[in-house]
Design an enzyme around this catalytic site. Structure first.
Site, PDB file in Angstrom:
ATOM      1  N   ASN A 143     -22.030  18.508  11.599  1.00 59.97           N
ATOM      2  CA  ASN A 143     -22.319  17.077  11.744  1.00 59.97           C
ATOM      3  C   ASN A 143     -23.453  16.729  10.785  1.00 59.97           C
ATOM      4  OD1 ASN A 143     -23.022  14.509  12.567  1.00 59.97           O
ATOM      5  ND2 ASN A 143     -23.854  15.152  14.557  1.00 59.97           N
ATOM      6  N   GLY A 192     -25.668  20.672  13.499  1.00 58.25           N
ATOM      7  CA  GLY A 192     -26.287  19.568  12.765  1.00 58.25           C
ATOM      8  C   GLY A 192     -26.999  20.071  11.532  1.00 58.25           C
ATOM      9  N   GLY A 193     -28.312  20.238  11.634  1.00 58.63           N
ATOM     10  CA  GLY A 193     -29.164  20.560  10.487  1.00 58.63           C
ATOM     11  C   GLY A 193     -28.653  21.696   9.619  1.00 58.63           C
ATOM     12  N   HIS A 202     -21.614  11.404  20.792  1.00 63.39           N
ATOM     13  CA  HIS A 202     -22.807  12.212  20.466  1.00 63.39           C
ATOM     14  C   HIS A 202     -24.016  11.608  21.175  1.00 63.39           C
ATOM     15  CE1 HIS A 202     -26.029  14.081  18.171  1.00 63.39           C
ATOM     16  NE2 HIS A 202     -25.154  14.972  17.760  1.00 63.39           N
ATOM     17  N   GLU A 232     -26.894  11.048  20.232  1.00 65.12           N
ATOM     18  CA  GLU A 232     -27.651  10.066  19.440  1.00 65.12           C
ATOM     19  C   GLU A 232     -26.999   8.693  19.518  1.00 65.12           C
ATOM     20  OE1 GLU A 232     -27.813  12.345  15.802  1.00 65.12           O
ATOM     21  OE2 GLU A 232     -29.131  13.797  16.790  1.00 65.12           O
ATOM     22  N   GLY A 242     -31.757  19.473  17.260  1.00 60.55           N
ATOM     23  CA  GLY A 242     -32.752  19.277  16.209  1.00 60.55           C
ATOM     24  C   GLY A 242     -34.158  19.725  16.572  1.00 60.55           C
ATOM     25  N   LYS A 274     -24.648  13.868  10.273  1.00 60.25           N
ATOM     26  CA  LYS A 274     -25.400  12.689  10.757  1.00 60.25           C
ATOM     27  C   LYS A 274     -25.584  11.683   9.611  1.00 60.25           C
ATOM     28  CE  LYS A 274     -27.758  15.801  13.899  1.00 60.25           C
ATOM     29  NZ  LYS A 274     -28.646  15.847  15.039  1.00 60.25           N
ATOM     30  N   SER A 331     -29.294  23.256  17.847  1.00 55.39           N
ATOM     31  CA  SER A 331     -30.103  24.264  17.157  1.00 55.39           C
ATOM     32  C   SER A 331     -29.375  25.595  16.941  1.00 55.39           C
ATOM     33  CB  SER A 331     -31.436  24.473  17.896  1.00 55.39           C
ATOM     34  OG  SER A 331     -32.193  23.270  17.874  1.00 55.39           O
ATOM     35  N   GLU A 359     -23.793  19.751  24.343  1.00 50.06           N
ATOM     36  CA  GLU A 359     -24.998  19.668  23.527  1.00 50.06           C
ATOM     37  C   GLU A 359     -26.164  19.197  24.390  1.00 50.06           C
ATOM     38  OE1 GLU A 359     -24.028  19.165  19.121  1.00 50.06           O
ATOM     39  OE2 GLU A 359     -23.984  17.182  19.969  1.00 50.06           O
TER      40      GLU A 359
HETATM   41  C1  PEP Z   1     -25.911  17.875  16.415  1.00 49.52           C
HETATM   42  O1  PEP Z   1     -26.307  16.965  15.707  1.00 49.52           O
HETATM   43  O2  PEP Z   1     -24.852  17.756  17.030  1.00 49.52           O
HETATM   44  C2  PEP Z   1     -26.706  19.094  16.487  1.00 49.52           C
HETATM   45  C3  PEP Z   1     -26.319  20.036  17.302  1.00 49.52           C
HETATM   46  O3  PEP Z   1     -27.828  19.184  15.698  1.00 49.52           O
HETATM   47  P1  PEP Z   1     -28.724  20.488  15.402  1.00 49.52           P
HETATM   48  O4  PEP Z   1     -27.767  21.617  15.091  1.00 49.52           O
HETATM   49  O5  PEP Z   1     -29.551  20.124  14.206  1.00 49.52           O
HETATM   50  O6  PEP Z   1     -29.519  20.771  16.618  1.00 49.52           O
END
Ligand code: PEP
Length: 248
Positions: free
Chosen positions: A10, A232-233, A96, A98, A172, A12, A211, A166
């Site tokens: 993702n 994500g990251g 999600h 967010e 994050g 984002k 994470s 999640e």
């Molecule tokens: C996400 O955005 O769905 C996510 C899991 O981010 P991260 O891996 O950065 O925690």
């Protein structure tokens, strides 16, 4: 149950055309050494068509990050499921945290988006997860099971889809639940999926997200009922994302 895991990145609200080099590097690495897992990247809607063109003939699938519950019309700024599909997406992340937190999306909104995604031919990845306050109050399983029951419409029966667990406090932050906590919630997610949709819901993968990094991916992906990861990251960097893909 399929043993092939789904590893979805993702991006984002990150990435410009120049960053598609990351997707190309990933595709080239997977062409040299194919992944055991299904792999997808979910960039901003503006990048889907270009990414689709650059990844044609590659094993990397493409997804959107959200879609409108409406099919077309006077919804300025929104993107429909058919538009995502037309641009080259095969999957779409829905609900999600967010979007739930930042845009007030409710379980009913998420279910309506799923209802829009399916006829467009998109495979939804439906996100659920508890906040830190909910976990500290001992309500993680209750909250997540409730989100599954209310966010998954019956029309998912017989369709390809995934659920992503999640924990909001793990996204994050570099924090992750213990492996036992992940196992407990994934078992509860599966039970809620089966209660909602019947036995057919035993095969849809349940991804873990929050994470996930190359150094913790293998142990998380080995937990019972973890059918993949939503990343994500670490998906913004080809080497890191590959490290997670290779752990699957
Ligand atoms: C996400 O955005 O769905 C996510 C899991 O981010 P991260 O891996 O950065 O925690």
């Amino acid at each position: 149950m399929s043993t092939q895991k789904l590893i979805a990145g993702n991006w984002k609200m990150n990435g410009l055309a120049a960053d598609l080099v990351v997707a190309r590097e990933l595709a080239e690495a997977l062409a040299r050494e194919p992944a055991a897992a299904r792999v997808a990247l979910c960039p901003a809607a503006t990048l889907i068509a270009q990414m689709n063109w650059q990844l044609k003939d590659s094993a990397v699938e493409i997804g959107g990050q959200d879609c409108s519950p409406e099919t077309s019309g006077a919804y300025t700024g929104d993107v429909s499921a058919a538009m995502l599909k037309d641009a080259g997406a095969g999957l779409v992340i829905l609900g999600h945290s967010e979007r739930r937190a930042g845009h007030g999306e409710t379980d009913a909104d998420v279910a309506a988006k799923v209802e829009a995604a399916l006829p467009a031919g998109l495979e939804p990845i439906i996100c659920v997860g508890e906040t830190l306050a909910e976990r500290e109050a001992g309500r993680a399983v209750e909250v997540v099971a409730g989100q599954v029951m209310a966010s998954l419409p019956e029309s998912l029966n017989g369709k390809a889809f995934a659920v992503a667990y999640e924990p909001v406090w793990a996204i994050g932050t570099g924090l992750t639940p213990t492996l036992e906590q992940i196992e407990e919630v994934h078992a509860a997610v599966r039970a809620a999926m089966v209660a909602r949709l019947g036995e057919g819901a035993r095969t849809a993968p349940i991804l873990y997200g929050g994470s996930v990094k190359p150094n913790n991916a293998a142990e998380i992906l080995a937990v019972p009922e973890v059918g993949g990861a939503l990343v994500g990251g670490a998906s913004l960097n080809a080497a890191d994302f590959l490290g997670i893909i290779r752990a699957a």
